[in-house]
Design an enzyme around this catalytic site. Structure first.
Site, PDB file in Angstrom:
ATOM      1  N   ALA A 142     -14.276  44.230  29.588  1.00  0.00           N
ATOM      2  CA  ALA A 142     -13.976  43.167  28.632  1.00  0.00           C
ATOM      3  C   ALA A 142     -14.422  41.836  29.216  1.00  0.00           C
ATOM      4  O   ALA A 142     -14.514  41.674  30.444  1.00  0.00           O
ATOM      5  CB  ALA A 142     -12.489  43.121  28.287  1.00  0.00           C
ATOM      6  N   GLY A 154     -18.408  41.863  23.894  1.00  0.00           N
ATOM      7  CA  GLY A 154     -19.681  41.606  23.242  1.00  0.00           C
ATOM      8  C   GLY A 154     -20.602  40.706  24.026  1.00  0.00           C
ATOM      9  O   GLY A 154     -21.677  40.345  23.546  1.00  0.00           O
ATOM     10  N   GLU A 162     -18.919  49.768  20.948  1.00  0.00           N
ATOM     11  CA  GLU A 162     -17.711  49.757  21.772  1.00  0.00           C
ATOM     12  C   GLU A 162     -16.461  49.874  20.912  1.00  0.00           C
ATOM     13  O   GLU A 162     -15.520  50.592  21.264  1.00  0.00           O
ATOM     14  CB  GLU A 162     -17.667  48.464  22.594  1.00  0.00           C
ATOM     15  CG  GLU A 162     -18.678  48.420  23.729  1.00  0.00           C
ATOM     16  CD  GLU A 162     -18.743  47.068  24.406  1.00  0.00           C
ATOM     17  OE1 GLU A 162     -19.276  47.003  25.528  1.00  0.00           O
ATOM     18  OE2 GLU A 162     -18.296  46.079  23.802  1.00  0.00           O
TER      19      GLU A 162
END
Length: 310
Positions: A142, A154, A162
């Site tokens: 993350a 992202g 994901e």
């Protein structure tokens, strides 16, 4: 026989003793002709490579990944999602260390090109979510995680796949280092919320993002090619920073962004993770659970050695 060439240099009509003839053109300033003689220049002996020390951050990533694998990837788990990011190689490393006997009946589902390569290079069985739409566990990195386990993902433009694998798994676990742990999203990760958009709609989506509270939203541009970043799905990515008051309620923000026409997926992962593992500088691991509990694994009890391959 010797004569002058058009440059006024002496040349010979007979072959030279070397393998290559002497150059017929004058050398440029600072150049020599030593590399075109019959005797090659001496080659310096190769210097032994000195391994670079493992940085504190990398050690923290490894501790988080190893601890999460030890606690959540059990022998009975046969379909496992492998996420993306700089912490995930340590996830694969620890899974491989569980041994060939355990891994021979497992299938591993990647979230993108990076994780696919990790699976293939580790000689693990590669699968696809089309074949296995229900996963036992997915472990992923993350960019930032808040106090309620909401996450920004992202940064590597993989958040669509994901999120699919996170939702498909019975258990979704996040692994990261101490820099990704915060109270409110957007505190440490200041680049904005990653938003994957259809290419033909990006201009309109940008305009709408400016209107709903992100005036600095921009199309993510590539660093080693001309033009925008293109995701594994052939889409563009927008990075949209929002003010703190909006980031304190990421689920509401997620729904607002997701409703914009042209948006494919939003890099806000809300109410999804069961636990988040953060490796700390002192060798300990902080675990945040979905029910609000926190747990500390001190350095003495953190995993220090790989499992055997027996």
């Amino acid at each position: 026989m010797r004569c002058l060439d058009s440059f006024g240099l002496h040349t010979s009509s007979t072959p030279t003793d070397g393998v290559y003839p002497q150059p017929l053109r004058p050398t440029l300033a600072g150049q020599t002709s030593q590399f075109i003689t019959s005797t090659p220049p001496p080659v310096a002996a190769p210097q032994p490579k000195v391994p670079s020390p493992v940085t504190v951050v990398e050690q923290a990533k490894r501790l988080a990944a190893w601890t999460a694998v030890d606690r959540h990837v059990h022998p009975e788990h046969k379909v496992i999602g492998i996420g993306s990011g700089s912490t995930v190689p340590y996830v694969v490393e620890r899974i491989v260390a569980q041994g060939k006997a355990v891994n021979k009946d497992r299938v591993f589902i990647p979230t993108g090109f990076q994780s696919k390569e990790l699976i293939v290079n580790a000689k693990l069985l590669l699968g696809d979510v089309d074949q296995y739409p229900m996963l036992d566990v997915t472990i992923d990195g993350a960019d930032e995680v808040d106090r309620d386990l909401n996450a920004i993902k992202g940064g590597g433009a993989c958040h669509l796949r994901e999120k699919v694998l996170a939702e498909a798994a019975d258990t979704f676990v996040i692994v990261a280092d101490y820099r990704k742990n915060s109270e409110v999203l957007g505190t440490n990760w200041t680049k904005g919320v990653p938003i994957e958009v259809a290419p033909f709609a990006y201009a309109k989506v940008l305009q709408n993002l400016h209107l709903i509270g992100s005036p600095k939203a921009t199309l993510r541009m590539a660093t080693a090619k001309a033009g925008p970043v293109v995701s594994d799905n052939g889409n563009f990515v927008i990075d949209a920073p929002f003010p703190e008051d909006m980031m304190r309620d990421p689920y509401t923000l997620l729904t607002r962004i997701k409703m914009l026409t042209g948006v494919v997926e939003v890099g806000l992962f809300c109410h999804m993770a069961k636990a988040a593992y953060f490796g700390n500088q002192d060798g300990s691991v902080l675990i945040k659970w979905h029910d609000g509990r926190t747990e500390h694994v001190d350095s003495a009890n953190s995993p220090a050695l790989p499992l055997t391959d027996e």
